[in-house]
Motif scaffolding. Structure first.
Motif, PDB file in Angstrom:
ATOM      1  N   GLY A 100      48.558  75.044 -44.505  1.00 60.31           N
ATOM      2  CA  GLY A 100      48.166  74.410 -43.254  1.00 60.31           C
ATOM      3  C   GLY A 100      47.681  72.987 -43.392  1.00 60.31           C
ATOM      4  N   HIS A 101      47.443  72.534 -44.613  1.00 57.51           N
ATOM      5  CA  HIS A 101      47.052  71.137 -44.830  1.00 57.51           C
ATOM      6  C   HIS A 101      48.233  70.186 -44.663  1.00 57.51           C
ATOM      7  N   ASN A 102      49.446  70.714 -44.621  1.00 60.57           N
ATOM      8  CA  ASN A 102      50.630  69.880 -44.428  1.00 60.57           C
ATOM      9  C   ASN A 102      50.464  69.042 -43.156  1.00 60.57           C
ATOM     10  N   ASN A 103      50.849  67.772 -43.225  1.00 67.60           N
ATOM     11  CA  ASN A 103      50.661  66.862 -42.096  1.00 67.60           C
ATOM     12  C   ASN A 103      51.431  67.276 -40.849  1.00 67.60           C
ATOM     13  N   LYS A 104      52.458  68.093 -40.996  1.00 71.21           N
ATOM     14  CA  LYS A 104      53.237  68.529 -39.839  1.00 71.21           C
ATOM     15  C   LYS A 104      52.501  69.591 -39.019  1.00 71.21           C
ATOM     16  N   VAL A 105      51.499  70.226 -39.617  1.00 67.18           N
ATOM     17  CA  VAL A 105      50.840  71.366 -38.974  1.00 67.18           C
ATOM     18  C   VAL A 105      49.811  70.903 -37.949  1.00 67.18           C
ATOM     19  N   ALA A 106      50.013  71.352 -36.689  1.00 73.59           N
ATOM     20  CA  ALA A 106      49.108  70.992 -35.605  1.00 73.59           C
ATOM     21  C   ALA A 106      48.068  72.071 -35.337  1.00 73.59           C
ATOM     22  N   GLY A 107      48.338  73.293 -35.786  1.00 67.97           N
ATOM     23  CA  GLY A 107      47.416  74.395 -35.571  1.00 67.97           C
ATOM     24  C   GLY A 107      47.864  75.627 -36.322  1.00 67.97           C
ATOM     25  N   LEU A 108      46.988  76.615 -36.405  1.00 71.23           N
ATOM     26  CA  LEU A 108      47.237  77.818 -37.195  1.00 71.23           C
ATOM     27  C   LEU A 108      47.040  79.062 -36.341  1.00 71.23           C
ATOM     28  N   VAL A 109      47.946  80.026 -36.491  1.00 66.53           N
ATOM     29  CA  VAL A 109      47.797  81.310 -35.800  1.00 66.53           C
ATOM     30  C   VAL A 109      47.829  82.430 -36.830  1.00 66.53           C
ATOM     31  N   TYR A 110      46.778  83.232 -36.840  1.00 67.85           N
ATOM     32  CA  TYR A 110      46.664  84.359 -37.761  1.00 67.85           C
ATOM     33  C   TYR A 110      46.951  85.645 -37.001  1.00 67.85           C
ATOM     34  N   VAL A 111      47.995  86.357 -37.411  1.00 69.66           N
ATOM     35  CA  VAL A 111      48.419  87.577 -36.730  1.00 69.66           C
ATOM     36  C   VAL A 111      48.111  88.778 -37.623  1.00 69.66           C
ATOM     37  N   ALA A 112      47.058  89.540 -37.266  1.00 63.20           N
ATOM     38  CA  ALA A 112      46.627  90.666 -38.108  1.00 63.20           C
ATOM     39  C   ALA A 112      46.647  90.220 -39.568  1.00 63.20           C
ATOM     40  N   ALA A 113      45.938  89.143 -39.831  1.00 66.19           N
ATOM     41  CA  ALA A 113      46.084  88.436 -41.107  1.00 66.19           C
ATOM     42  C   ALA A 113      44.758  88.226 -41.822  1.00 66.19           C
ATOM     43  N   PHE A 114      44.869  87.965 -43.101  1.00 67.39           N
ATOM     44  CA  PHE A 114      43.715  87.541 -43.897  1.00 67.39           C
ATOM     45  C   PHE A 114      43.458  86.058 -43.640  1.00 67.39           C
ATOM     46  N   GLN A 115      42.179  85.713 -43.510  1.00 62.04           N
ATOM     47  CA  GLN A 115      41.756  84.344 -43.242  1.00 62.04           C
ATOM     48  C   GLN A 115      40.709  83.956 -44.285  1.00 62.04           C
ATOM     49  N   PRO A 116      41.130  83.716 -45.509  1.00 64.12           N
ATOM     50  CA  PRO A 116      40.153  83.489 -46.572  1.00 64.12           C
ATOM     51  C   PRO A 116      39.424  82.156 -46.473  1.00 64.12           C
ATOM     52  N   ASP A 117      38.229  82.144 -46.992  1.00 57.54           N
ATOM     53  CA  ASP A 117      37.470  80.913 -47.181  1.00 57.54           C
ATOM     54  C   ASP A 117      37.647  80.475 -48.632  1.00 57.54           C
ATOM     55  N   LYS A 118      37.132  79.329 -48.968  1.00 58.64           N
ATOM     56  CA  LYS A 118      37.293  78.788 -50.317  1.00 58.64           C
ATOM     57  C   LYS A 118      36.777  79.784 -51.365  1.00 58.64           C
ATOM     58  N   GLY A 119      37.583  80.024 -52.402  1.00 59.05           N
ATOM     59  CA  GLY A 119      37.191  80.896 -53.492  1.00 59.05           C
ATOM     60  C   GLY A 119      37.474  82.366 -53.253  1.00 59.05           C
ATOM     61  N   GLU A 120      37.974  82.702 -52.057  1.00 63.07           N
ATOM     62  CA  GLU A 120      38.290  84.093 -51.760  1.00 63.07           C
ATOM     63  C   GLU A 120      39.771  84.372 -51.984  1.00 63.07           C
ATOM     64  N   SER A 121      40.092  85.637 -52.164  1.00 62.49           N
ATOM     65  CA  SER A 121      41.478  86.068 -52.340  1.00 62.49           C
ATOM     66  C   SER A 121      41.738  87.241 -51.394  1.00 62.49           C
ATOM     67  N   LEU A 122      42.991  87.593 -51.258  1.00 59.92           N
ATOM     68  CA  LEU A 122      43.322  88.775 -50.462  1.00 59.92           C
ATOM     69  C   LEU A 122      42.604  89.995 -51.031  1.00 59.92           C
ATOM     70  N   LEU A 123      42.622  90.123 -52.344  1.00 61.14           N
ATOM     71  CA  LEU A 123      42.022  91.287 -52.993  1.00 61.14           C
ATOM     72  C   LEU A 123      40.519  91.365 -52.734  1.00 61.14           C
ATOM     73  N   SER A 124      39.825  90.241 -52.846  1.00 61.29           N
ATOM     74  CA  SER A 124      38.372  90.266 -52.643  1.00 61.29           C
ATOM     75  C   SER A 124      38.032  90.591 -51.195  1.00 61.29           C
ATOM     76  N   LEU A 125      38.816  90.071 -50.249  1.00 63.24           N
ATOM     77  CA  LEU A 125      38.557  90.361 -48.843  1.00 63.24           C
ATOM     78  C   LEU A 125      38.862  91.824 -48.517  1.00 63.24           C
TER      79      LEU A 125
END
Length: 251
Positions: A100-125
């Motif tokens: 999502g840091h790509n310059n083309k990205v205007a916004g993000l949509v999470y669909v039944a998704a993992f939304q990690p913060d810095k230092g987190e992984s799918l496994l830890s969440l």
């Protein structure tokens, strides 16, 4: 003095271009599918969005590593003509958090998704609030994971016809353990607006975890009574959220 004026002019033109790009209508949608599935389940939602005037592209990432999947997503994003809404389902949420840091990205949509913060992984969440479906298996080499086909209908897509879930189980993309354990860097949702769909009957991700992650990120939340495969079982409602996010990102 002349050089200074030229430099100021270039900076002014660049700022105008940046403003125009930000203000442009978001007509591009890029979807990153989740693990233990492929992009084919997004067919109906894609058709709905395209009828509403959007250009939709599905990333078929390899799920060999988080870095590989981010690279695959960026390749698609770089090909978009104008600002783009980036959508991620399940593990795809981990991918879009970085891509999502790509310059083309205007916004993000999470669909039944993992939304990690810095230092987190799918496994830890996932470990912090286990889901009710726990039928993940290892491949013989011990390097990849898949969802037991016998449990796929119940755990992944309980609200879809059985013939569809049988096909989805056969078409699932195995996920490398490395993808699930990789930690993310600074999340793009800290810098860009985000939306989140919570699937209230989800057995693959604990719905309460989905709510907590979305609230932490400050995402606009929509709850839909659906399984983890909400994008396939409720494509109209998912398309509505994506369309609203695109419209709001165009302002």
């Amino acid at each position: 003095m002349q050089r200074s004026i030229s430099t100021m002019a270039i900076a002014f033109v660049a700022s105008l271009a940046a403003f125009a790009a930000h203000a442009a209508d978001v007509k591009n949608i890029v979807v990153v599918h989740g693990a233990l599935a492929d992009g084919s389940g997004w067919k109906t939602a894609t058709e709905i969005l395209e009828k509403r005037g959007f250009n939709v592209t599905i990333v078929q990432q390899p799920i060999t590593s988080l870095a590989d999947d981010i690279a695959a997503t960026n390749r698609v994003l770089d090909m978009q003509d104008g600002p783009t809404l980036l959508v991620g389902h399940s593990y795809g949420g981990v991918v879009i958090t970085e891509a999502g840091h790509n310059n083309k990205v205007a916004g993000l949509v999470y669909v039944a998704a993992f939304q990690p913060d810095k230092g987190e992984s799918l496994l830890s969440l996932a470990s912090s609030k286990p889901s009710s479906g726990m039928n993940i298996r290892e491949t013989p080499d011990g390097q990849y994971l898949y969802l037991d086909p016998a449990a796929f209908p119940k755990d992944f897509a309980a609200d879809l016809p059985q013939d569809e879930t049988a096909f989805m189980a056969k078409a699932q993309v195995f996920a490398s353990k490395q993808s699930f354990s990789a930690k993310v860097g600074d999340p793009a949702w800290r810098a860009k607006n985000s939306w989140a769909i919570v699937a209230t009957q989800d057995r693959s991700i604990n719905p309460e975890l989905e709510r907590e992650m979305a609230k932490r990120a400050g995402s606009a939340i929509t709850e839909i009574t659906a399984s983890h495969a909400v994008f396939a079982s409720q494509p109209d409602k998912v398309a509505d959220v994506i369309e609203a996010a695109a419209r709001q990102s165009s302002k």
